[in-house]
Design a protein around this motif. Sequence first.
Motif, short mmCIF file in Angstrom:
data_model
loop_
_atom_site.label_atom_id
_atom_site.label_comp_id
_atom_site.label_asym_id
_atom_site.label_seq_id
_atom_site.Cartn_x
_atom_site.Cartn_y
_atom_site.Cartn_z
N TRP A 69 142.67 82.93 54.98
CA TRP A 69 142.54 80.78 55.07
C TRP A 69 143.48 79.99 55.76
O TRP A 69 142.05 78.91 56.21
N ILE A 70 144.15 80.34 57.08
CA ILE A 70 144.27 79.61 58.33
C ILE A 70 143.19 80.66 59.69
O ILE A 70 142.52 79.71 60.06
N CYS A 71 143.00 81.28 59.14
CA CYS A 71 142.11 82.40 60.03
C CYS A 71 140.73 81.12 59.75
O CYS A 71 139.21 81.68 60.96
N SER A 72 140.31 81.26 58.69
CA SER A 72 138.88 80.77 58.23
C SER A 72 139.06 79.15 58.12
O SER A 72 137.59 78.20 58.18
N GLY A 73 139.56 79.12 58.81
CA GLY A 73 139.97 77.20 59.33
C GLY A 73 139.35 75.97 57.64
O GLY A 73 139.45 75.17 57.43
N THR A 107 139.20 77.52 55.05
CA THR A 107 137.18 77.63 53.91
C THR A 107 137.83 79.16 53.05
O THR A 107 136.52 79.01 52.04
N LEU A 108 138.61 79.99 53.23
CA LEU A 108 139.17 81.40 52.52
C LEU A 108 139.88 80.90 51.86
O LEU A 108 140.57 80.65 52.67
N PHE A 109 140.52 81.70 50.17
CA PHE A 109 141.45 82.60 49.94
C PHE A 109 142.31 80.89 49.97
O PHE A 109 143.65 80.87 49.69
N SER A 110 141.19 79.79 49.46
CA SER A 110 142.36 78.85 48.73
C SER A 110 142.85 78.68 47.50
O SER A 110 144.39 78.99 47.35
N ALA A 111 141.94 79.33 46.82
CA ALA A 111 142.51 80.22 45.05
C ALA A 111 143.68 81.37 45.48
O ALA A 111 144.87 80.99 45.00
N GLU A 112 143.29 82.11 46.70
CA GLU A 112 144.25 82.78 46.40
C GLU A 112 146.04 82.98 46.60
O GLU A 112 146.71 83.15 46.39
N SER A 145 142.88 91.00 60.80
CA SER A 145 142.20 89.39 60.30
C SER A 145 142.07 88.08 61.10
O SER A 145 141.23 87.86 61.44
N ALA A 146 142.84 88.60 61.75
CA ALA A 146 142.78 86.90 62.50
C ALA A 146 141.97 87.40 64.39
O ALA A 146 141.53 86.62 64.56
N GLY A 147 142.00 88.53 64.61
CA GLY A 147 140.98 88.94 65.71
C GLY A 147 139.99 89.47 65.38
O GLY A 147 138.84 88.26 66.28
N PHE A 148 139.28 89.82 63.68
CA PHE A 148 138.17 89.81 63.73
C PHE A 148 137.39 88.58 63.49
O PHE A 148 136.16 88.16 63.48
N ALA A 149 138.32 87.41 63.23
CA ALA A 149 138.02 86.14 62.42
C ALA A 149 137.88 85.35 63.75
O ALA A 149 136.61 85.01 63.84
N ALA A 150 138.06 85.39 64.81
CA ALA A 150 138.15 84.51 65.86
C ALA A 150 137.13 85.61 66.31
O ALA A 150 136.05 84.80 67.87
#
Length: 403
Positions: free
Chosen positions: A48-52, A54-59, A173-178
Motif C-alpha cells: 500500500w505504501i509503495c504504491s502510493g 493505490t494497491l491493497f487498501s482492502a487487504e 517489494s519496495a525496490g521493485f515498486a520504485a
Amino acid sequence: MDALTWLQASRDSDIASLQRLLETGELMAAVSELVHRLQRERGANNLWICSGGTLFSAERYARQQEVSAGLHHFYQALPPATAQPGFSRFCNLIAAALQALAGLPLLRQQISQHERDQAAAMAAFNQVIRTLLNLVFEAADTASDPDISRALIALFSFMQGKELAGQERAIGSAGFAAQHFTSEQRSQMVALIAAQEQSFTTFREFADSAACERWQPMSQASRDIERLRRIACTGSQYDETGALEWFSLLSERLDQMKTLEDALTATLMQRCREAIEQAQQQAASPVVQGDSNFALYICGADWLPGASTLNSDGLAPQLGRSVLSLIGEQSQRLQQQADELASMRASLDERRVIDQAKYWLMQQQGFTEEAAWQALRKSAMNQNKRVLEIAQAVLAVAKTLSN
C-alpha cells in the motif's frame, strides 16, 4: 522423611515442570499464528505504501481483522501473571511483547496518514514481531526436557528464517515498486538471504526427520524467485509489474512455510503430552519402603525395566530392588538430560552473542539489523573466522568502551 519421599517429590517436580512446558507450548502455537498474521499485515501495508495508496487498501483492513483475532487467541494463551521461580525473564519478555502490540493502532494510523515511510513502517512491524520471537527463544532456552527443547529450537529457528524471508519480501517489494534498488537495499537483500540459510541450517540440525523431509521440497526458492533476486541484487532491468510478481511469489512461499510451522507446533505439543503421560505413569506407581533391606512393593511398576507383568501376589519382579538403585537411575536420567540440554543451549548462546553484537553495532554505527549482520559476516570472511568469534570480539570492544 526418607529417601522414597524425596524420590517421589522428584517425579512430581518433573510432572509440574512438564505441565508448564505444555502451557508454554500452547502459547508458542498462539505466537506462531499471530506472527504469521502480522507478517501478512506488514506485507499488505508495504504494498500500500509503495504504491502510493493505490494497491491493497482492502487487504490492509482484512489483515488488521486477522491480527485482531490472532491477538485474542494470544491473550487467552498467556500464562497467569503470578510470581514463579525462574519466571522473571519470561515475564519481562511478555511485558515487552504486550507493549509492542499495544502500539499497533497508532502505527496503523500513522501509516494511513502517510506519517511513516516504507522503511520506518516496516521497521516498526519488524520490532513487534521480534518481541514475539523472543518468547520462543526464551522458551527454548529454559525448557527442562531435551526432546521438548529440541522441538522448540527447531521451531524458533524456522520461525526466524521465515521472518527473514518476510523482511526480504518487504525490501524487494519496495525496490521493485520504485523500479530501482539502492545499494543499501541490495546489501540488505544479500544479507537476508544468507541469514535465512543460517536459520534453516539450525532448524535442520534440531528438527526430526519428518520435518526435514517436508522442508526439502520448499527449501530452495523457485526459479522465478531466484530470477527476481538476481534482478534485485544486480540492478538489471525490469518493469513496473515486478513488485506484484515478487510479492505474490514470496507470499506463496511464506504460506507454504506456515504449513510446516504448524506441523512443528503440533510436534511440540505432542512431545509435551507424551512426556507428561510418561511421567504420570511413573509417578502412579507408588513405592513403599519394605523391610530393613529396603525391599520394595511396587504396584504396577511400568516405569521399571522389565516390570510389564506382576506375579499372582501382585508383586513386581523387581521386589528386591533397593532405594539406592532407584535413586541412582533417577540421577543418571537427570544427568543425561542436563548434558543434552547443555549442548543445545550452547547453540542458543552462540545466537545470543551474535544478536548482542548486532544490536551494539546498530546502536553505535546506526546500522540496520541486516547491515549489522552483513558487517559481522564480511569481517568473519575476511579474517577466516567464525561469525561467533567476530561477535565476541565486538562485545569485548563494547565492554572496554563502557568502562
